[in-house]
Design a protein around this motif. Sequence first.
Motif: not given
Length: 614
Positions: A463-470, A518-533
């Motif tokens: 599994t992978k988690v991505w930020q989609i920018t504006a 149940v799958i562990e995903i790396n910890p995160i520390g991020m603010v998602f800006a308006p317009g991102t997903a």
Amino acid sequence: MNQEEFCEVTGLEKVPVYWDRRYTKNLDKLSKPIYTVKLEEDVEVILRDGTKTYVDVYHPAELESAPSLIAYSAYGKKMQRMRHGALPGASNYFDHSLEAGDIDFFVERGYTFIIPDGRGIGRSEGEYLGVYNPQEQEDVYDYVEWAGIDCPWSTEKVALLGYSYFGIIQSLVAALQPPHLVCIMPLSYTDDYYQHGYYGGVADTYMNMYWELCPSNNPTTWTSKMMSEDEMKDLIEEVQKDPDIGMNTYFNKMFNVWPPKYHTFYLDYLLHPQEDDFWRPRSMKYKYDQIKVPVYFKCGWAPQGRWSAPVFNAMNSKELNVYKRCGVMEGYNGMELPYRFMNEEMLRWYDYWMKGVDTGIVDEPPMKLNILGAGYRYENEYPLERTHWKKLYLHTFGNLRWEPVVEGNLAPDSFTHRPPFITTEVEKLTYRTDRFSRPTEFTGPIELHLWASIDSDNANFITKVWQITAGGTRMPVSRTGSLKACYPLDEEKSEIGRPVHDYTKKVPVVPGEIKEYVIEINPIGMVFAPGTAIELEIKAMDNFEPQSGAWQAKMDHLGPIPSVKTINYKIYRDKDHPSYILMPYIPSTPPELWLQPICDDDIVIGGSGKGNTH
């Protein structure tokens, strides 16, 4: 104070973005760059069993002795002083083994800097038995004591430093309690070496790289030292019965050299696919109670690999009952080697413990985090007490939504894994949120609850988690979460956001059975800006991208070792089978937790630390 005044007072070239004016003190007493560097090359050090090894000692020429910093790995000592500018990972000259640290920075400030060629490395005698092996841990103990007692340019105070290999070995040595060790500062860290190589129990070619990084003159497998010749041959035959391993020609070369001298550490790795007594002596999670010196753990928010979760495990460990702190300091822009980003923080740490300078570093709250998109701040616990755990549900049409699915008995999504010897295509499923309308912070551990069935008795989930920018660009948030389906969840040991599996036993999957993984995903520390997903990606292997005309070393970059079977995956996401990502939503942060810059004219790239999310 402006930046010019700061540099004049401290003798530093820059104002660290991670220093806070409320806690940083006695800057005028920090060690200054007033000494010249003298090298004593190939100094002989005899280990406790009589093995002759060699170390390079850099010391301040104007001082008879100085407290010692030892940087240890099996990467070779001489190359650590080679300099051709700071190189990013994109450079063809980038060498990940250039991790001992900034020698001149510390020697010019009154520290003796020691880099050994360990047992079996370079010109040193003996057998090299692989990464972090118990013999190596004892040898570094001997180097610490040599520096504390016999090194003519050292005082009795010794510390360990360095990045990656140089970082991970530190706590293992500290657990042996060498009397002259004062403190450690691992700049990268893992406490579970099995999961470092088999994240979620999934084999990976990551460990393959050590063959080229460790210049051994006499490599030997650790496994062959622990068993008879016949037992070793039987084990090699047994491991090859796994078709995912047995069909790989790269691995076959290792299995068919006798005595085993080719790619020895990766051969050891392949011979131990489950957590056993090969991995435990290399794993700090079993030894926390044995460390007696102060520890400063550092990591980044790791988009791949399992780097940040172990640091938080250490901070939460009741067995690790010493002064400890951690910094999650860098973003996703990669690093440059030789590594200099933490020089100033290291100086504050070592000056405090080695020279008695009250730099204020022990007055800071225990955790300093770089929240991507917002800036640096302190925290006192992990996960954060103010976390609101939010479930982000998988829906039809590839949607991720905060609302659960209300219908039951919905047809599943599906994809088919085909092995890489018949195709270069990687099938996957993706799920995406709507775009955020306001700044939204997620900081903490993540786990994926996935209801699925497979038509095999075992399979890999990647599994992978991505930020989609504006603008539509995919940026990595956490590119690695993985689980081999046969390993059962240990519900008793699991905590929210931190699932634990039993990797000592395999429980074959019933083909076609719908069950929750149940799958562990790396910890995160991020603010998602308006317009991102946010986008979630689920697949069975990593993307293999053949390069035109390039045929060498593909195994180095394969990542998770794929199944050689064709396997159909069905992913369920309805009322009866609610698949979701558990996200650590942080609704707000008290202003006093954000760092306050040292200088009034600071220009802080990537956020000033003054922001807040609501």
